[in-house]
Enzyme design. Structure first.
Site, PDB file in Angstrom:
ATOM      1  N   ARG A 285       0.576  -1.514   0.074  1.00 53.19           N
ATOM      2  CA  ARG A 285      -0.156  -0.364   0.254  1.00 53.19           C
ATOM      3  C   ARG A 285       1.119   1.502  -0.260  1.00 53.19           C
ATOM      4  NH1 ARG A 285      -4.963   1.728   3.325  1.00 53.19           N
ATOM      5  NH2 ARG A 285      -6.261   0.014   1.767  1.00 53.19           N
TER       6      ARG A 285
ATOM      7  N   HIS B  50      -7.428   0.787  -6.466  1.00 54.30           N
ATOM      8  CA  HIS B  50      -7.205  -0.085  -5.821  1.00 54.30           C
ATOM      9  C   HIS B  50      -7.535  -1.053  -5.559  1.00 54.30           C
ATOM     10  CE1 HIS B  50      -8.039  -1.414  -1.039  1.00 54.30           C
ATOM     11  NE2 HIS B  50      -8.681  -0.631  -1.136  1.00 54.30           N
TER      12      HIS B  50
ATOM     13  N   GLN C 285      -9.830  -4.018  -3.055  1.00 54.38           N
ATOM     14  CA  GLN C 285     -11.441  -3.536  -2.538  1.00 54.38           C
ATOM     15  C   GLN C 285     -12.078  -3.898  -4.166  1.00 54.38           C
ATOM     16  OE1 GLN C 285     -11.906  -1.379  -0.098  1.00 54.38           O
ATOM     17  NE2 GLN C 285     -14.704  -2.540  -0.870  1.00 54.38           N
TER      18      GLN C 285
ATOM     19  N   ASP D 146     -17.368   6.079  -1.838  1.00 50.27           N
ATOM     20  CA  ASP D 146     -16.189   6.914  -1.104  1.00 50.27           C
ATOM     21  C   ASP D 146     -16.343   7.850  -0.091  1.00 50.27           C
ATOM     22  OD1 ASP D 146     -13.769   5.530   0.436  1.00 50.27           O
ATOM     23  OD2 ASP D 146     -12.663   5.927  -1.945  1.00 50.27           O
TER      24      ASP D 146
ATOM     25  N   CYS E  33     -16.850   1.123   0.478  1.00 49.58           N
ATOM     26  CA  CYS E  33     -15.658   0.569   0.741  1.00 49.58           C
ATOM     27  C   CYS E  33     -15.429   0.587   2.035  1.00 49.58           C
ATOM     28  CB  CYS E  33     -14.280   0.778   0.027  1.00 49.58           C
ATOM     29  SG  CYS E  33     -14.220   2.283   0.185  1.00 49.58           S
TER      30      CYS E  33
ATOM     31  N   ARG F 236     -13.199  -9.058   1.503  1.00 51.21           N
ATOM     32  CA  ARG F 236     -11.900  -8.666   1.392  1.00 51.21           C
ATOM     33  C   ARG F 236     -11.216  -9.917   1.441  1.00 51.21           C
ATOM     34  NH1 ARG F 236      -9.980  -3.301   1.493  1.00 51.21           N
ATOM     35  NH2 ARG F 236      -8.490  -4.465   0.663  1.00 51.21           N
TER      36      ARG F 236
END
Ligand code: CP
Ligand code: NVA
Length: 306
Positions: free
Chosen positions: A103, A130, A133, A225, A265, A293
């Site tokens: 990340r 991402h 996700q 988001d 998310c 996830r």
């Protein structure tokens, strides 16, 4: 055999992507017991430059459930903080680990790590994308609707990393994505072009609209988001002003299809991109998304880590 990375959803073929979603469903059904241990005797590194709750914990838990060991590497604690190049770090870690989950801010950094590493590198979020996700989001949609194709998703708000990956994921699976954002908050131009091209060839669609009501009309899912992503904190006030008309609230849900489901998310900022009422709504699938996830990343690691 050449190692495979997962930097973007396009690192998978459409068949591999849908196969992973199905495999994640089987893993969810099987539960956490270590009946399948593809990571036994293997270590997976997590190099995280930004904060994380879901991604870190779901990867660490998933690695354990697959029989492996996770090693969390904060850049503050490793020699990167003292100037050791990313390329040397990638080469060295490849001698110990079986995969590296990263990340970071710059997407260029993860591409460099992937070029230099001889082990699979997995994108756990960059400023640009991402993809992990979206694996969970697709699984959640499939659980609810029984299929992905022809599903209409409205995404409201910032055309950010999640939106960029969502438009590729929807395009690859013959869904219809309507992304509503104000001018200046469009998704990345390359992702948008690629999403439109893919959607046209697969049979779905990707549209960017300015009107949130038009995006939500008859949609099966409404997704949002945060308005201020990690690293954009200085712009928070302007973003709150500009994005206010794109809040996911009861009005937007009323415009969607009857029984439409709500996605986010997480982490959420109640009163900004989503209301408390929508977070707690019986049509919310937000916490299923979070759970998924774990299952999708287990399927991803089983697929990538040899
Ligand atoms: N959705 C998501 O990636 O959450 P974290 O930032 O907590 O990992
Ligand atoms: N767009 C958000 C996603 C967090 C999971 C961010 O980058 O901060």
């Amino acid at each position: 055999m050449k190692k495979r990375d997962f930097l973007t959803l396009k690192d998978l073929s459409i068949g591999e992507l849908t196969g992973l979603i199905d495999r994640a469903g089987q893993m969810k059904e099987a539960g956490p017991g270590m009946t399948q241990c593809p990571l036994i005797g293997k270590s997976v590194g997590l190099l995280f430059e930004k904060a994380s709750t879901r991604t870190r914990v779901s990867f660490e838990t998933g690695i354990y459930q697959l029989g492996g060991q996770s090693i969390f590497l904060s850049p503050r604690d490793v020699q990167l903080s003292r100037g050791e190049p990313l390329s040397d770090t990638a080469r060295v870690l490849s001698r110990y680990l079986s995969a590296l989950v990263v990340r970071t801010y710059s997407h260029g950094n993860i591409e460099l790590l992937a070029r230099e590493a001889t082990i699979p590198v997995i994108n756990a979020l960059t400023d640009l994308s991402h993809p992990c996700q979206i694996l969970a989001d697709l699984m959640t949609v499939k659980e609810i609707r029984g299929r992905l194709e022809e599903t209409v998703i409205a995404y409201l708000g910032d055309g950010n990393n999640v939106a960029n990956s969502l438009l590729i994921g929807c395009a690859m699976t013959r869904m219809h994505l309507r992304l509503a954002c104000p001018s200046g908050y469009d998704p990345d131009g390359d992702f948008l072009r690629e999403g439109k091209r893919l959607a046209a060839s697969v049979g779905g669609s990707v549209q960017v609209l300015r009107d949130p009501a038009a995006a939500c009309a008859g949609a099966h899912f409404i997704y949002t988001d945060v308005w201020t992503s990690m690293g954009q904190e200085e712009e928070a006030e302007k973003r709150r002003r500009d994005l206010k008309p794109y809040q996911l609230n009861a009005r937007r849900l009323a415009e969607a299809a009857p029984g439409a489901r709500i996605l986010h998310c997480l982490p959420a900022h109640r009163g900004e991109e989503i209301t408390e009422e929508m977070m707690a709504h019986p049509q919310s699938a937000i916490f299923d998304q979070a759970e998924n996830r774990l299952h999708t990343q287990k399927a991803l690691m089983e697929f990538l880590v040899k």
